[in-house]
Enzyme design. Structure first.
Site, PDB file in Angstrom:
ATOM      1  N   ASP A   1     -68.004  83.113   5.252  1.00  0.00           N
ATOM      2  CA  ASP A   1     -68.846  83.644   6.326  1.00  0.00           C
ATOM      3  C   ASP A   1     -68.660  82.693   7.512  1.00  0.00           C
ATOM      4  O   ASP A   1     -69.181  81.574   7.512  1.00  0.00           O
ATOM      5  CB  ASP A   1     -70.307  83.695   5.874  1.00  0.00           C
ATOM      6  CG  ASP A   1     -71.237  84.286   6.951  1.00  0.00           C
ATOM      7  OD1 ASP A   1     -70.867  84.267   8.138  1.00  0.00           O
ATOM      8  OD2 ASP A   1     -72.337  84.737   6.587  1.00  0.00           O
TER       9      ASP A   1
ATOM     10  N   ARG B   1     -67.093 109.114  10.009  1.00  0.00           N
ATOM     11  CA  ARG B   1     -67.471 108.099   9.014  1.00  0.00           C
ATOM     12  C   ARG B   1     -66.228 107.407   8.461  1.00  0.00           C
ATOM     13  O   ARG B   1     -66.230 106.209   8.208  1.00  0.00           O
ATOM     14  CB  ARG B   1     -68.308 108.717   7.884  1.00  0.00           C
ATOM     15  CG  ARG B   1     -68.538 107.761   6.708  1.00  0.00           C
ATOM     16  CD  ARG B   1     -69.795 108.060   5.879  1.00  0.00           C
ATOM     17  NE  ARG B   1     -69.922 109.464   5.533  1.00  0.00           N
ATOM     18  CZ  ARG B   1     -69.195 110.099   4.585  1.00  0.00           C
ATOM     19  NH1 ARG B   1     -68.270 109.459   3.908  1.00  0.00           N
ATOM     20  NH2 ARG B   1     -69.399 111.381   4.352  1.00  0.00           N
TER      21      ARG B   1
ATOM     22  N   LYS C   1     -73.616  88.480  16.527  1.00  0.00           N
ATOM     23  CA  LYS C   1     -73.831  87.159  17.112  1.00  0.00           C
ATOM     24  C   LYS C   1     -72.809  86.891  18.216  1.00  0.00           C
ATOM     25  O   LYS C   1     -72.800  87.598  19.204  1.00  0.00           O
ATOM     26  CB  LYS C   1     -73.800  86.106  15.994  1.00  0.00           C
ATOM     27  CG  LYS C   1     -74.595  86.507  14.733  1.00  0.00           C
ATOM     28  CD  LYS C   1     -76.090  86.565  14.949  1.00  0.00           C
ATOM     29  CE  LYS C   1     -76.859  87.153  13.767  1.00  0.00           C
ATOM     30  NZ  LYS C   1     -76.646  86.529  12.481  1.00  0.00           N
TER      31      LYS C   1
ATOM     32  N   TYR D   1     -77.037  81.927   3.980  1.00  0.00           N
ATOM     33  CA  TYR D   1     -77.911  82.817   4.753  1.00  0.00           C
ATOM     34  C   TYR D   1     -78.838  83.559   3.791  1.00  0.00           C
ATOM     35  O   TYR D   1     -78.372  84.117   2.800  1.00  0.00           O
ATOM     36  CB  TYR D   1     -77.037  83.789   5.557  1.00  0.00           C
ATOM     37  CG  TYR D   1     -77.822  84.782   6.373  1.00  0.00           C
ATOM     38  CD1 TYR D   1     -78.533  84.373   7.492  1.00  0.00           C
ATOM     39  CD2 TYR D   1     -77.861  86.124   6.024  1.00  0.00           C
ATOM     40  CE1 TYR D   1     -79.256  85.287   8.247  1.00  0.00           C
ATOM     41  CE2 TYR D   1     -78.585  87.043   6.772  1.00  0.00           C
ATOM     42  CZ  TYR D   1     -79.279  86.617   7.880  1.00  0.00           C
ATOM     43  OH  TYR D   1     -80.000  87.520   8.619  1.00  0.00           O
TER      44      TYR D   1
HETATM   45  C1  LIG Z   1     -76.910  86.803  11.165  1.00  0.00           C
HETATM   46  C2  LIG Z   1     -76.084  86.332  10.032  1.00  0.00           C
HETATM   47  C3  LIG Z   1     -75.731  87.200   8.989  1.00  0.00           C
HETATM   48  C4  LIG Z   1     -76.230  88.627   8.927  1.00  0.00           C
HETATM   49  O1  LIG Z   1     -75.746  89.432   9.944  1.00  0.00           O
HETATM   50  P1  LIG Z   1     -76.540  90.735  10.504  1.00  0.00           P
HETATM   51  O2  LIG Z   1     -75.652  91.234  11.580  1.00  0.00           O
HETATM   52  O3  LIG Z   1     -77.880  90.269  10.968  1.00  0.00           O
HETATM   53  O4  LIG Z   1     -76.677  91.685   9.358  1.00  0.00           O
HETATM   54  C5  LIG Z   1     -74.925  86.704   7.986  1.00  0.00           C
HETATM   55  N1  LIG Z   1     -74.488  85.431   7.990  1.00  0.00           N
HETATM   56  C6  LIG Z   1     -74.797  84.564   8.976  1.00  0.00           C
HETATM   57  C7  LIG Z   1     -74.284  83.178   8.922  1.00  0.00           C
HETATM   58  C8  LIG Z   1     -75.613  84.992  10.028  1.00  0.00           C
HETATM   59  O5  LIG Z   1     -75.945  84.111  11.000  1.00  0.00           O
END
Ligand SMILES: *Cc1c(COP(=O)(O)O)cnc(C)c1O
Length: 371
Positions: free
Chosen positions: A170, A46, A195, A98
């Protein structure tokens, strides 16, 4: 030595050859515990694991930061940032952030005394007016999900820093390839590695990369180890494997998306295309300045409202009707029904993740689906 180019960093960073048997690819460490006094100072998985360490080294180098903290999802990474703030601190979020981030801050963390204001982050006058003496963090998401609004990171950072606030970006939709957020003035950059960084829709992960290894960084590091939302050794291994091809995948995502955007812009059944690479996009000039290319995501509003949008996603054959983005395969989603009841996303909006299939096939598929 001159600074290595990003293609080289993506392939070489975090690479530690196994000197014992000469394995070129790293082993996956599944052990939860480590004999005391080992060379890597690992104790318990962890708090640290060799695959996670290699991944964090790679992500640090890709962003040009000083340290990276890997989490088990993008939302866990975002939570790791916001939970490192204190009761009574104030944060400013984009009004189209988001929906998971909006939910986290406005509904969950507000109960723990985190104050917030939502603003249109592209309106610098509104942002300036929203900054308070206790504002600790200004959150930017650019390009934003799903409206592809472009925020000027440099301008936001200069306003926020003047008032002593940190800036977190982000950068999930841009990736470290297209937008050097730390260089543009951000203090932290977050990615949902689920992603583009993973790139194959087969892992969930998130990361925070920081410009300074300061007290705030240490708090986030503690949130990782004590909060415990850590990625498994296998997920770290898989993610590092995905990152190796990121620069080349992003080139093709961008080229394909540009062609799809131009096709959709000229289509009579489409009334608006949101893609920062189009001259018609309100954020095009800023995007040209702060991004190397415009990414693989776009949204469109179709004529005929919610029913027409539903019809299109049910007729595509190559584009899979599914949420998420950034994988090699193309996806299409009728977005508003996928968000929560507070969504401001228009009902006729489709969000498209342009994959790496041939663009001619993608355009033909959209043409037949739009009818
Ligand atoms: C998908 C996404 C998130 C969240 O990520 P997860 O891996 O699904 O928890 C946050 N910000 C943006 C811009 C995203 O496209």
């Amino acid at each position: 030595m001159t600074k290595r180019k990003i293609e080289t960093i993506a392939i070489q960073a975090g690479r530690n050859y196994d000197t014992e048997i000469g394995a070129v690819m790293p082993p996956i460490h599944l052990s939860t515990t480590f004999i005391r006094g080992n060379a890597g100072d690992f104790v318990y998985s962890r708090t640290g694991n060799p695959n996670r360490q290699a991944l964090e080294e790679c992500l640090t180098d890709l962003e040009g930061g000083v340290g990276a903290i890997a989490f088990s999802s993008g939302m866990a990474a975002v939570a790791g940032v916001f939970q490192s703030l204190s009761q009574g601190d104030h944060v400013i979020l984009p009004d189209d952030t988001y929906f998971g981030v909006r939910e986290l801050v406005t509904n969950l963390l507000s109960r723990w005394g985190l104050e917030h204001t939502l603003v249109d982050m592209t309106d610098l006058v509104a942002l300036k007016a929203a900054i308070r003496p206790n504002t600790r963090l200004v959150w930017v998401e650019t390009p934003s999900n799903p409206m592809l609004k472009i925020t000027d990171i440099l301008a936001v950072a200069s306003l926020a820093h003047e008032r002593g606030a940190l800036v977190g970006v982000d950068g999930t939709w841009a990736t470290p390839m297209l937008q050097p957020a730390l260089e543009l003035g951000a203090d932290l950059v977050v990615h949902s590695t689920t992603k583009y960084l993973g790139g194959h829709s087969d892992l969930t992960g998130g990361v925070v990369v920081a410009k300074e290894e300061d007290a705030f960084f240490e708090k986030m590091r503690t949130m990782q180890g004590i909060g415990g939302a850590v990625p498994s050794g296998f997920d770290c291994w898989l993610l590092l494997r995905g990152i190796r091809t990121l620069p080349y995948r992003m080139r093709a995502h961008c080229a394909n998306a540009m062609q799809v955007a131009r096709f959709l812009e000229a289509h009579p059944k489409v009334h608006t295309v949101y893609y920062p690479g189009l001259e018609s996009h309100p954020g095009h000039e800023i995007a040209k300045r702060q991004m190397k290319d415009f990414g693989g995501m776009l949204s469109v509003q179709v004529r005929g409202g919610r029913e027409a949008a539903d019809r299109v996603v049910n007729r595509t054959k190559i584009f899979a009707k599914a949420t998420s983005l950034g994988g090699v395969e193309s996806l299409i989603e009728h977005r508003a029904p996928a968000e929560d009841e507070n969504t401001k996303t228009p009902m006729d909006l489709l969000r498209i993740s342009v994959g790496l299939e041939h663009p001619d096939d993608l355009i033909e598929d959209l043409a037949q689906a739009l009818g």
